[in-house]
Enzyme design. Structure first.
Site, PDB file in Angstrom:
ATOM      1  N   PHE A 121      82.039  -6.826  99.819  1.00 14.42           N
ATOM      2  CA  PHE A 121      82.102  -6.601  98.371  1.00 14.42           C
ATOM      3  C   PHE A 121      83.146  -5.526  98.113  1.00 14.42           C
ATOM      4  O   PHE A 121      83.481  -4.744  99.011  1.00 14.42           O
ATOM      5  CB  PHE A 121      80.731  -6.133  97.848  1.00 14.42           C
ATOM      6  N   GLN A 234      80.842   0.289  82.991  1.00 14.81           N
ATOM      7  CA  GLN A 234      81.607  -0.598  83.868  1.00 14.81           C
ATOM      8  C   GLN A 234      81.900  -1.943  83.218  1.00 14.81           C
ATOM      9  O   GLN A 234      80.990  -2.624  82.736  1.00 14.81           O
ATOM     10  CB  GLN A 234      80.823  -0.843  85.159  1.00 14.81           C
ATOM     11  N   HIS A 236      82.893  -5.435  84.325  1.00 11.46           N
ATOM     12  CA  HIS A 236      83.018  -6.261  85.530  1.00 11.46           C
ATOM     13  C   HIS A 236      84.248  -7.140  85.356  1.00 11.46           C
ATOM     14  O   HIS A 236      84.459  -7.699  84.276  1.00 11.46           O
ATOM     15  CB  HIS A 236      81.752  -7.122  85.673  1.00 11.46           C
ATOM     16  N   LEU A 250      78.280 -13.575  83.762  1.00 12.19           N
ATOM     17  CA  LEU A 250      78.857 -13.041  84.998  1.00 12.19           C
ATOM     18  C   LEU A 250      79.282 -14.117  85.995  1.00 12.19           C
ATOM     19  O   LEU A 250      78.599 -15.114  86.182  1.00 12.19           O
ATOM     20  CB  LEU A 250      77.855 -12.114  85.687  1.00 12.19           C
ATOM     21  N   GLU A 253      80.742 -11.084  92.016  1.00 12.56           N
ATOM     22  CA  GLU A 253      81.760 -10.571  92.930  1.00 12.56           C
ATOM     23  C   GLU A 253      81.644 -11.263  94.289  1.00 12.56           C
ATOM     24  O   GLU A 253      82.571 -11.241  95.098  1.00 12.56           O
ATOM     25  CB  GLU A 253      81.558  -9.054  93.080  1.00 12.56           C
ATOM     26  N   ARG A 314      85.855  -2.414  91.131  1.00 10.54           N
ATOM     27  CA  ARG A 314      85.780  -3.171  89.883  1.00 10.54           C
ATOM     28  C   ARG A 314      86.648  -2.593  88.770  1.00 10.54           C
ATOM     29  O   ARG A 314      87.248  -3.336  87.993  1.00 10.54           O
ATOM     30  CB  ARG A 314      84.331  -3.213  89.395  1.00 10.54           C
ATOM     31  N   HIS A 379      79.345  -4.678  81.674  1.00  8.42           N
ATOM     32  CA  HIS A 379      78.384  -5.068  82.704  1.00  8.42           C
ATOM     33  C   HIS A 379      77.334  -4.023  83.035  1.00  8.42           C
ATOM     34  O   HIS A 379      76.149  -4.327  83.118  1.00  8.42           O
ATOM     35  CB  HIS A 379      79.179  -5.401  83.972  1.00  8.42           C
ATOM     36  N   ARG A 414      80.587   2.313  89.644  1.00  9.09           N
ATOM     37  CA  ARG A 414      79.619   1.846  90.645  1.00  9.09           C
ATOM     38  C   ARG A 414      80.246   0.767  91.528  1.00  9.09           C
ATOM     39  O   ARG A 414      80.938  -0.126  91.042  1.00  9.09           O
ATOM     40  CB  ARG A 414      78.397   1.252  89.940  1.00  9.09           C
TER      41      ARG A 414
HETATM   42  C1  FAD Z   1      74.369 -11.074  85.922  1.00  9.02           C
HETATM   43  C2  FAD Z   1      74.191  -9.813  86.704  1.00  9.02           C
HETATM   44  C3  FAD Z   1      74.377  -9.833  88.085  1.00  9.02           C
HETATM   45  C4  FAD Z   1      74.217  -8.652  88.822  1.00  9.02           C
HETATM   46  N1  FAD Z   1      74.387  -8.700  90.193  1.00  9.02           N
HETATM   47  C5  FAD Z   1      74.170  -7.565  90.928  1.00  9.02           C
HETATM   48  C6  FAD Z   1      74.258  -7.592  92.359  1.00  9.02           C
HETATM   49  O1  FAD Z   1      74.495  -8.625  92.961  1.00  9.02           O
HETATM   50  N2  FAD Z   1      74.042  -6.439  93.021  1.00  9.02           N
HETATM   51  C7  FAD Z   1      73.749  -5.263  92.400  1.00  9.02           C
HETATM   52  O2  FAD Z   1      73.562  -4.260  93.070  1.00  9.02           O
HETATM   53  N3  FAD Z   1      73.635  -5.224  91.041  1.00  9.02           N
HETATM   54  C8  FAD Z   1      73.841  -6.336  90.296  1.00  9.02           C
HETATM   55  N4  FAD Z   1      73.719  -6.292  88.928  1.00  9.02           N
HETATM   56  C9  FAD Z   1      73.238  -5.061  88.310  1.00  9.02           C
HETATM   57  C10 FAD Z   1      71.738  -4.966  88.499  1.00  9.02           C
HETATM   58  O3  FAD Z   1      71.147  -6.236  88.445  1.00  9.02           O
HETATM   59  C11 FAD Z   1      71.106  -4.096  87.436  1.00  9.02           C
HETATM   60  O4  FAD Z   1      71.803  -2.903  87.315  1.00  9.02           O
HETATM   61  C12 FAD Z   1      69.679  -3.785  87.847  1.00  9.02           C
HETATM   62  O5  FAD Z   1      68.962  -4.967  88.047  1.00  9.02           O
HETATM   63  C13 FAD Z   1      68.974  -2.918  86.829  1.00  9.02           C
HETATM   64  O6  FAD Z   1      67.650  -2.786  87.247  1.00  9.02           O
HETATM   65  P1  FAD Z   1      66.631  -1.854  86.476  1.00  9.02           P
HETATM   66  O7  FAD Z   1      65.330  -1.965  87.189  1.00  9.02           O
HETATM   67  O8  FAD Z   1      67.231  -0.542  86.253  1.00  9.02           O
HETATM   68  O9  FAD Z   1      66.560  -2.590  85.053  1.00  9.02           O
HETATM   69  P2  FAD Z   1      66.133  -4.093  84.687  1.00  9.02           P
HETATM   70  O10 FAD Z   1      65.987  -4.965  85.861  1.00  9.02           O
HETATM   71  O11 FAD Z   1      67.058  -4.564  83.624  1.00  9.02           O
HETATM   72  O12 FAD Z   1      64.742  -3.883  84.035  1.00  9.02           O
HETATM   73  C14 FAD Z   1      64.613  -3.222  82.799  1.00  9.02           C
HETATM   74  C15 FAD Z   1      63.198  -3.419  82.344  1.00  9.02           C
HETATM   75  O13 FAD Z   1      62.954  -2.562  81.252  1.00  9.02           O
HETATM   76  C16 FAD Z   1      62.292  -3.285  80.227  1.00  9.02           C
HETATM   77  N5  FAD Z   1      62.527  -2.583  78.965  1.00  9.02           N
HETATM   78  C17 FAD Z   1      63.682  -2.234  78.372  1.00  9.02           C
HETATM   79  N6  FAD Z   1      63.458  -1.560  77.251  1.00  9.02           N
HETATM   80  C18 FAD Z   1      62.108  -1.461  77.119  1.00  9.02           C
HETATM   81  C19 FAD Z   1      61.239  -0.890  76.157  1.00  9.02           C
HETATM   82  N7  FAD Z   1      61.700  -0.252  75.082  1.00  9.02           N
HETATM   83  N8  FAD Z   1      59.893  -1.006  76.331  1.00  9.02           N
HETATM   84  C20 FAD Z   1      59.388  -1.654  77.411  1.00  9.02           C
HETATM   85  N9  FAD Z   1      60.166  -2.224  78.356  1.00  9.02           N
HETATM   86  C21 FAD Z   1      61.507  -2.108  78.205  1.00  9.02           C
HETATM   87  C22 FAD Z   1      62.874  -4.672  80.323  1.00  9.02           C
HETATM   88  O14 FAD Z   1      62.070  -5.616  79.679  1.00  9.02           O
HETATM   89  C23 FAD Z   1      62.871  -4.818  81.850  1.00  9.02           C
HETATM   90  O15 FAD Z   1      61.593  -5.156  82.307  1.00  9.02           O
HETATM   91  C24 FAD Z   1      73.885  -7.458  88.178  1.00  9.02           C
HETATM   92  C25 FAD Z   1      73.683  -7.433  86.797  1.00  9.02           C
HETATM   93  C26 FAD Z   1      73.845  -8.603  86.066  1.00  9.02           C
HETATM   94  C27 FAD Z   1      73.650  -8.552  84.582  1.00  9.02           C
END
Ligand code: FAD
Length: 605
Positions: A121, A234, A236, A250, A253, A314, A379, A414
């Site tokens: 990556f 960021q 992407h 998306l 990568e 990125r 992203h 990142r």
């Molecule tokens: C399409 C895509 C592909 C990606 N691929 C990769 C990858 O291959 N590798 C990598 O390292 N990263 C990747 N990323 C980034 C990574 O997926 C995210 O940064 C990461 O999953 C974020 O995780 P999190 O637990 O912080 O938040 P999330 O998984 O987004 O969870 C947030 C949670 O908070 C909840 N929430 C939000 N606001 C509230 C509220 N007010 N009250 C109650 N609940 C709330 C939501 O419902 C959800 O349950 C990708 C991102 C995307 C969009």
């Protein structure tokens, strides 16, 4: 006012993505009563969308890898604005967190001798991303959810938290509403973990879903917490650009990690032109070396050949694509070409099944035969709630943060794959930190008048007889941020963004929604806008204050890095009714870690 459904717990985790689930598992395993709240359904957070993989120096494919190299790559990728201790813990603990997932049932792709396979990556010196084709997030969330449910916790789905309560300076709980029926809920909690993800819905073109409205950042800000690095958003490099309905979606990568080549409309492989001089020696010198690197990767063999230029970081690839398009060398729909069709179709479909289906079904493009058209998309948020590295503690007693909503690990940019590992490492640490705090704390009191005030605030848009439409406000905010706070920034645009956001906020104060509280998406958006507006202002103001170009923040009027600004984070806090953004010194890296950047120590110790 309606009755308020009230719950009590030791640790309240807001957000059920990777960070929230991992924190909840840890706090529950340490004996706490845990409530896990999610705005959507369990298993549907952003984490499920993650495609390319989770970064961890397991050294299964490239035995030279180790935590020191991962640490170094992360710090360099973040232009040294990262908190060194977070980068150290992350690099050291990610392998154990990935192995733990495997023990809990996650099935990663395998090497020929049965170990977890790792792919290349951008910005990672070695092949480091454990993955499941291009559906890594699905496997991760499935595993964590399964583990969490068996570990034991109360799960509240489709509940949006709108307010944090404090009692004498420390966290006392939270308030929210259930999205399907509009019922109000309150949670009394000794500790709260914010794990709500990012902010992408403030932009028009984004890979993020409706859930990313900056709720956690806004909740923490209003509770008095410090936020840092908000200027670092960021873009992407590869999102879909066509058809319009899927613009921004998306393109992982992983496509470039598996050999995808970027070309402009003249057929030129342009990335060599954009490699930063200081890091050019890390990349293949020409097409032959890049091809040899790929052949070795496909054969799972060691090689001294260097990685292709498409695997630059990125921020750099995004700027390159933007520049190619702006200078007239773009593809028909305003992107560039990403080509993997020169590889055997069977391999493309096996390694990138979601990308194959995504392009066939949404764009009528067969990526095993034709190139894709791609362009930058909003992203990931590097900035967020300032969290103490070892415990995830925010600057308000009883408040913790992890995952994309927190800040510090990634600095100015990142590296791909470092988010999934961030969620695991710091989700676990924030869960343990919150549990330790809760064990030593008594249940605090929530003032009923505070709950009533919040409930009244929530229903206000439904009670106005006239006012602004939330969808029109959202469209204008997205237009404002897309136009003025993009990949390249300049003083005049940033000032326009700040003024624009303030004007839009004035309109939002008079937002009106028809109907009632049951199944009313307009009402939900009206509330999300409050957070989107707050966070947009933090981003524009931090970007205005950082008068240099570093990582994902590129200022046309200040194109160079400023060494003095390399020693500070921009820190946002609430001061009365106003937002304060000011520099805050970075902690100094200890000598033994600094030594890892000396050329003689480039080998893993
Ligand atoms: C399409 C895509 C592909 C990606 N691929 C990769 C990858 O291959 N590798 C990598 O390292 N990263 C990747 N990323 C980034 C990574 O997926 C995210 O940064 C990461 O999953 C974020 O995780 P999190 O637990 O912080 O938040 P999330 O998984 O987004 O969870 C947030 C949670 O908070 C909840 N929430 C939000 N606001 C509230 C509220 N007010 N009250 C109650 N609940 C709330 C939501 O419902 C959800 O349950 C990708 C991102 C995307 C969009």
């Amino acid at each position: 006012m309606d009755a308020i459904e009230t719950h009590e717990c030791d640790v309240l985790v807001i957000g059920a993505g990777g960070a929230g689930l991992r924190a909840a598992i840890e706090a529950s395993a340490l004996g706490c009563r845990v409530a896990l709240v999610t705005k959507s359904l369990l298993g549907k957070a952003h984490t499920v969308m993650a495609e390319g993989g989770v970064a961890a120096a397991l050294a299964h494919v490239d035995p030279q890898d180790g935590w020191q190299v991962h640490f170094r790559d992360t710090m360099k990728g973040g232009s040294f604005l990262n908190h060194w201790r977070m980068a150290q813990l992350h690099a050291q603990e990610a392998p154990d967190r990935v192995r733990e997932l495997e023990h809990w049932g996650a099935l990663f792709d395998r090497t020929t001798d049965g170990r977890i396979l790792q792919r290349a990556f951008g910005g990672h010196t070695y092949k480091r991303l454990a993955h499941v084709g291009d559906r890594t997030g699905l496997e991760m969330i499935r595993t964590l959810q399964d583990r969490g449910v068996h570990q034991g916790m109360d799960v509240f789905m489709e509940v949006a938290i709108t307010k944090l309560f404090k009692d004498g300076g420390r966290i006392a709980g939270a308030f929210g509403y259930r999205r399907p029926d509009g019922a109000f809920l309150a949670f009394r909690a000794k500790a709260v973990v914010i794990a709500t993800g990012g902010v992408g819905k403030a932009w028009k073109v984004t890979s993020n879903s409706w859930e990313y409205s900056g709720d956690g950042q806004a909740l923490a800000y209003e509770a008095g917490a410090e936020l840092i690095d908000m200027e670092f958003l960021q873009f992407h490099p590869t999102g879909m650009v066509w058809p319009p309905g899927v613009m921004g979606l998306l393109v992982t990568e992983g496509v470039r990690g598996e050999g995808g080549i970027l070309r402009n409309n003249k057929g030129e492989r342009f990335m060599w032109k954009y490699l930063p001089e200081a890091r050019r020696n890390e990349y293949a010198a020409d097409e032959d070396e890049a091809r040899r690197w790929l052949d070795a990767a496909v054969a799972m063999k060691q090689t001294s050949d260097r990685r292709p230029p498409e695997l630059s970081t990125r921020d750099n690839v995004s700027r390159a694509i933007y520049t190619e398009v702006k200078e007239g060398r773009g593809s028909p729909h305003g992107g560039v070409f990403l080509d993997i069709s020169y590889l055997p179709a069977e391999r493309v479909i096996r390694k990138l099944p979601s990308m194959y289906h995504q392009f066939v079904e949404l764009a009528d493009v067969d990526i095993t035969k034709q190139p894709m058209e791609v362009g930058p998309t909003t992203h990931y948020m590097m900035g967020g709630v300032r969290a103490e590295p070892d415990t995830g503690a925010a600057t308000v007693p009883g408040l913790f943060a992890a995952g994309e909503a927190a800040a510090g690990l990634h600095g100015a940019n990142r590296l791909g794959g470092n988010s999934l590992s961030d969620l695991l490492v710091f989700g676990q640490r924030a869960g343990a930190g919150a549990a330790a705090y809760a064990r030593g704390a008594s249940q605090a009191r929530i003032d009923p008048a505070d709950m009533e005030a919040e409930a009244r605030d929530l229903v206000a848009p439904l009670e106005r007889s006239q006012g602004e439409d939330p969808y029109a406000i959202h469209r204008d905010l997205q237009e404002c941020m897309q136009t003025n706070v993009g990949i390249f920034r300049v003083e005049r645009d940033l000032q326009q963004a700040i003024d624009g956001v303030r004007e839009i906020r004035e309109r939002w104060r008079n937002v009106r929604v028809g109907g009632g509280r049951v199944f009313n998406p307009g009402w939900h958006l009206a509330r999300d806008l409050k957070n989107l507006l707050l966070v947009s202002e933090m981003i524009a103001r931090s970007a205005q204050l950082r008068k240099e170009s570093r990582g994902a923040h590129s200022r046309i009027d200040f194109p160079a890095m400023d060494p003095a600004l390399g020693k500070v984070n921009m820190c946002t806090t609430q001061a009365g009714d106003t937002m304060r953004v000011e520099p805050s010194p970075l902690p100094e890296m200890p000598a033994e870690l600094q030594a890892l950047f000396e050329p003689a120590k480039e080998k893993v110790g």
